[in-house]
Design an enzyme around this catalytic site. Structure first.
Site, PDB file in Angstrom:
ATOM      1  N   ASP A   1       0.831  -1.198   0.000  1.00 13.14           N
ATOM      2  CA  ASP A   1       0.000   0.000   0.000  1.00 13.14           C
ATOM      3  C   ASP A   1       0.873   1.258   0.000  1.00 13.14           C
ATOM      4  OD1 ASP A   1       0.920   0.365   2.616  1.00 13.14           O
ATOM      5  OD2 ASP A   1      -0.986  -0.142   3.565  1.00 13.14           O
TER       6      ASP A   1
ATOM      7  N   GLU B   1       3.930   1.419   2.206  1.00 11.81           N
ATOM      8  CA  GLU B   1       4.881   0.310   2.022  1.00 11.81           C
ATOM      9  C   GLU B   1       4.624  -0.840   2.991  1.00 11.81           C
ATOM     10  OE1 GLU B   1       7.495   3.405   1.489  1.00 11.81           O
ATOM     11  OE2 GLU B   1       6.447   3.140  -0.399  1.00 11.81           O
TER      12      GLU B   1
ATOM     13  N   GLU C   1       7.421  14.999   8.975  1.00 13.08           N
ATOM     14  CA  GLU C   1       6.532  13.950   8.492  1.00 13.08           C
ATOM     15  C   GLU C   1       5.369  13.772   9.454  1.00 13.08           C
ATOM     16  OE1 GLU C   1       7.321   9.696   6.593  1.00 13.08           O
ATOM     17  OE2 GLU C   1       7.789   9.705   8.741  1.00 13.08           O
TER      18      GLU C   1
END
Length: 366
Positions: free
Chosen positions: A164, A167, A319
């Site tokens: 997905d 990963e 992130e």
């Protein structure tokens, strides 16, 4: 004022970390992300198009084309293996195209799953968006060999289990991945008239598969057979367009994301996330804000934008942030294993720019 400053800083940072080859480094300060992904890079290029930085986006798509043509022999071998029935279902990383590359277009070996189709569909969608926003129609002709090869590859492989967008879960089939393929195929239907009927049929097959197998209880699934909620399911509507923002399936999926994954203005990936403790991802928060704008909830979208602005560090947007961890006991272990979390993440800056554009705050040429 802070938002305007971050817009300018985001464009500058993305340009600064675009390699001479045209590739965007995912995160220059994080060892494990010093590579280029077709998916992340395409969303970055899309943001740059929305900021009026069309040359930057064009250079990235040229890099994508070069990478795909460079690995043509591998792609053709994978297509033949699948179509001939010689693939035994066991080979993955060895047989199929990779998902991340060096800035020079070489495959990256490693422990992460590499057979991942979403990037290949996304880059086709992105090229079409680049043409729409920049008017650079000639890029379709220049990239024709890579576009045709990508379409052949996706046509052969779209229904195979693969990793997905995070990963993970390489043995499953994922609605978001299928939506990416759908979007790429549908986009090229408008540009490759000689293949239009073939591509229209393929896109319809993909969409019908998702609706029949990728939904349950009135909402979309994380993967076929897995009823978990994943924030990336937002992408089915924006930008992939497999369904409309107002589709009842999408509305109920967003309600589930709000209930399970939204805390304040920060969005988690999925409830079982343990990566760096399972923090909140600014890029996913921006995505929810994008959805809110299209759903007429601009005040809520503005709140999310302000929240993202407040999360910037000296090096840029991260992130993820650690204000609300789903698995706090895992955070220290990830620090020991892989170092500090990724900062800056170009994808975070890109989605901030997209949300700013949606809110009418981003001026072309920022």
């Amino acid at each position: 004022m802070a938002a305007k400053t971050l817009m300018a800083d985001s464009v500058r940072l993305i340009l600064q970390h675009q390699a001479a080859s045209g590739a965007y480094l995912a995160s220059p300060g994080f060892l494990h992300y010093q590579y280029a992904w077709l998916r992340d890079g395409t969303f970055t290029a899309y943001a740059m198009n929305r900021a009026g930085q069309h040359d930057s986006a064009s250079r990235f798509y040229e890099w994508c084309g070069d990478v795909i043509v460079r690995h043509e022999q591998k792609a053709r071998a994978a297509i033949l293996a699948v179509q001939s029935g010689k693939w035994d279902g066991k080979a993955g990383n060895e047989l199929f195209l990779h998902t991340r590359y060096t800035v020079d277009g070489k495959e990256v070996a490693g422990e992460w799953g590499s057979f991942q189709l979403d990037g290949y569909g996304t880059w086709l969608w992105g090229v079409s968006e680049h043409v729409r926003m920049s008017g650079e129609q000639a890029i379709i002709d220049r990239l024709a060999p890579a576009i045709e090869l990508t379409l052949d590859y996706l046509s052969a492989c779209w229904l195979l289990p693969n990793f997905d967008c995070w990963e993970e879960w390489g043995e499953r089939i994922h609605p978001v991945t299928l939506a990416a393929v759908f979007a790429g195929v549908k986009a090229m239907e408008r540009h490759l008239l000689e293949r239009a009927s073939e591509l229209a049929l393929l896109a319809d097959r993909i969409r019908q598969y998702v609706l029949e197998h990728g939904t349950a209880n009135g909402k979309f699934l994380k993967s076929v057979g897995n009823h978990a909620v994943d924030a990336s399911l937002l992408w089915l509507a924006l930008p992939y367009g497999l369904v409309e923002v107002t589709d009842p399936l999408m509305v109920k999926t967003v309600e589930a994301i709000e209930q399970e994954l939204l805390f304040g203005c920060g969005v988690h990936r999925y409830a079982a996330d343990t990566y760096y403790g399972g923090g909140q991802w600014p890029l996913l928060s921006a995505w929810l804000g994008w959805y809110y704008v299209r759903a007429g909830k601009t005040d809520r979208a503005q709140e999310i934008l302000d929240w993202i602005v407040a999360k910037q560090a000296a090096a840029g947007l991260p992130e993820q942030v650690q204000e609300h961890l789903l698995a706090p006991e895992q955070y220290a272990a990830w620090i020991e294993r892989a170092g500090q979390p990724a900062v800056p993440l170009l994808w975070s800056h890109a989605m901030f720019l997209v949300l700013a554009a949606e809110l009418g705050l981003l001026e072309s040429g920022t």
